[in-house]
Design a protein around this motif. Structure first.
Motif, mmCIF file in Angstrom:
data_model
loop_
_atom_site.group_PDB
_atom_site.id
_atom_site.type_symbol
_atom_site.label_atom_id
_atom_site.label_comp_id
_atom_site.label_asym_id
_atom_site.label_seq_id
_atom_site.Cartn_x
_atom_site.Cartn_y
_atom_site.Cartn_z
ATOM 1 N N ALA A 205 83.507 69.044 -31.270
ATOM 2 C CA ALA A 205 82.796 69.241 -29.989
ATOM 3 C C ALA A 205 83.038 68.060 -29.051
ATOM 4 O O ALA A 205 83.303 68.235 -27.857
ATOM 5 N N ALA A 206 82.956 66.851 -29.592
ATOM 6 C CA ALA A 206 83.154 65.660 -28.752
ATOM 7 C C ALA A 206 84.601 65.592 -28.255
ATOM 8 O O ALA A 206 84.867 65.240 -27.104
ATOM 9 N N HIS A 207 85.524 65.968 -29.132
ATOM 10 C CA HIS A 207 86.946 65.962 -28.759
ATOM 11 C C HIS A 207 87.218 67.025 -27.690
ATOM 12 O O HIS A 207 87.900 66.752 -26.690
ATOM 13 N N ALA A 208 86.650 68.214 -27.877
ATOM 14 C CA ALA A 208 86.866 69.299 -26.903
ATOM 15 C C ALA A 208 86.307 68.914 -25.533
ATOM 16 O O ALA A 208 86.846 69.329 -24.502
ATOM 17 N N ALA A 209 85.243 68.109 -25.523
ATOM 18 C CA ALA A 209 84.664 67.663 -24.251
ATOM 19 C C ALA A 209 85.462 66.513 -23.639
ATOM 20 O O ALA A 209 85.118 66.015 -22.559
ATOM 21 N N GLY A 210 86.513 66.093 -24.327
ATOM 22 C CA GLY A 210 87.367 65.016 -23.786
ATOM 23 C C GLY A 210 86.698 63.655 -23.820
ATOM 24 O O GLY A 210 87.010 62.784 -23.013
ATOM 25 N N LEU A 211 85.785 63.468 -24.777
ATOM 26 C CA LEU A 211 84.979 62.243 -24.770
ATOM 27 C C LEU A 211 85.383 61.226 -25.844
ATOM 28 O O LEU A 211 84.731 60.195 -25.981
ATOM 29 N N VAL A 212 86.447 61.511 -26.591
ATOM 30 C CA VAL A 212 86.767 60.641 -27.737
ATOM 31 C C VAL A 212 88.140 59.981 -27.574
ATOM 32 O O VAL A 212 89.156 60.667 -27.468
ATOM 33 N N ASP A 213 88.157 58.653 -27.586
ATOM 34 C CA ASP A 213 89.427 57.921 -27.597
ATOM 35 C C ASP A 213 89.820 57.484 -29.003
ATOM 36 O O ASP A 213 91.002 57.235 -29.259
ATOM 37 N N ALA A 214 88.819 57.325 -29.880
ATOM 38 C CA ALA A 214 89.095 56.907 -31.262
ATOM 39 C C ALA A 214 87.899 57.302 -32.125
ATOM 40 O O ALA A 214 86.843 57.657 -31.601
#
Ligand code: DI6
Ligand code: FE
Length: 410
Positions: A205-214
């Motif tokens: 979910a966090a990745h799909a929202a474009g919120l994760v760099d690592a």
């Protein structure tokens, strides 16, 4: 006609600490910096700037022999949270240990309760001043972790707040998902099920929202096991995300070797890391992130393996670990001082650790030194000697801070 680029900004009257070579400050006296757009186009002696380039520069600023360094990079913070843990600080002073407090439902869990209860605006309002303190201390890049939400909504809210902070202050914020930080109460006794939830729900979910760099995890007796950490890393890498780890802080679970094995960006804390694991880090290019604020506040005695890191050529970064429990530290320069005083880094190592190596711990190759082509993230200090950046405990921050070529402080 000059073929030199037309500078958007030309700074003169500087002594540059370029960190451009593998060793040494790379000091250039009577120097100038030229910016074009967001990048450094010139870093060298003023005599190397043609008269035409001087007259054509859109903006010129002259300093009185001030020290210019790469802007600082704080590569490990947990600065988005609600509440404080000042009451636990008082308990710890009475002799109760961090581990005991955590086992009794306090510690990270008490910050989780407060953070879950705060809406996005409240969380932003509580966290922004901490980021601003680091900015005024010279930081143009901050890493900010989640890890006090521990459910889909609250973890995403923390990451959104982190990104909002970057936009509000005009600085770079890199966001790290640390959902595997602690076991939330609704998963009591079911840590494998929580790790499954992290891998199949929170991370996607966090990745799909474009919120994760690592992606990070807390691999520790009071955190998650190496096997659980492996599962988080596998899920992160399946999404193409880089990994890093809270490793070997309170005991040696082999965390540093584990993150190195995965080609991770950094192993952080590493007080209990073995020589063999340092070797693995060297082989895989994993940066050692030193966090002397947590070492100090927990009154730890086991030192990270500094000499071994030097011998094996592992880059050492220095960071605040700004968090409400073990390191309520709002100055990266103070972290640099502690790295020197407690861990015996040289001031040069501390500066490289808070700039170039910190950028590397975030996978950023475009900053951390003063060289043409790198981002024009530059701090100007009213100091004589670069060692002063580690020498003073507190005091005024930079007189000017440029982020992407634009003045953000001063
Ligand atoms: N290690 C730390 O230093 C922070 N998290 C972690 O895994 C401490 C976080 C806290 O106590 O709130
Ligand atoms: Fe941490």
């Amino acid at each position: 006609m000059s073929t030199a680029p037309r500078f958007d900004r030309l700074l003169c009257g500087l002594r540059l600490v370029t960190l451009a070579d593998a060793q040494g400050y790379g000091l250039i006296e009577d120097a100038a910096l030229g910016f074009v757009g967001e990048h450094i186009a010139y870093a060298g002696p003023l005599s190397g700037v043609s008269a035409a380039a001087r007259t054509q520069a859109r903006e010129i600023e002259c300093f009185d022999n001030a020290l210019a360094t790469p802007a600082l990079v704080d590569c490990h913070t947990h600065l988005v949270f609600a509440g404080t843990r000042a009451p636990e600080f008082e308990q710890r002073l009475q002799g109760v240990s961090y581990t005991d407090i955590a086992a009794a439902g306090g510690g990270i869990r008490s910050t989780v309760r407060a953070t879950r209860a705060a809406d996005e605006d409240a969380l932003f309002a509580a966290s922004l001043p901490r980021a601003r303190a680091l900015l005024h201390d010279g930081c143009a890049t901050l890493e900010i972790k989640s890890g006090y939400g521990l459910d889909v909504d609250s973890e995403l809210r923390m990451l959104r707040v982190a990104r909002r902070i970057g936009a509000a202050l005009g600085i770079s914020v890199r966001t790290t998902l640390l959902a595997a930080h602690a076991l939330p109460p609704e998963f009591d006794g079911r840590s494998d099920a929580y790790i499954e939830h992290v891998c199949s729900e929170i991370l996607p979910a966090a990745h799909a929202a474009g919120l994760v760099d690592a992606v990070d995890a807390f691999c520790e007796g009071i955190g998650f096991s190496p096997e659980q950490t492996r599962r988080v890393f596998a899920a992160a890498q399946a999404l193409g995300l880089p990994v890093k780890l809270h490793a070997d802080q309170l005991s040696d679970l082999g965390g540093a070797a584990l993150v190195a094995e995965h080609g991770g960006l950094s192993a952080d804390h590493i007080e209990f890391t073995s020589d063999a694991a340092v070797q693995r880090m060297a082989e895989r290019g994993t940066v050692a992130v030193l966090l002397p604020g947590a070492f100090l506040c927990l009154r730890e005695t086991r030192l990270p393996p500094i000499e071994s890191l030097r011998t094996h050529g592992v880059p050492m970064a220095v960071s605040t670990d700004c968090n409400p429990g073990t390191s309520p530290l709002l100055s990266l320069r103070l972290a640099m001082n502690l790295a020197c005083t407690l861990f015996r880094l040289t001031p040069e190592e501390a500066l490289r650790g808070a700039t170039l190596h910190a950028a590397r711990a975030l996978g950023l190759k475009d900053r951390g030194a003063l060289r043409p082509g790198l981002r024009a993230d530059v701090a100007i200090w009213p100091l004589q000697d670069p060692a002063e950046l580690s020498y003073w405990l507190g005091g005024a921050g930079p007189e000017r801070l440029y982020v992407g070529g634009a003045p953000v402080v001063g």
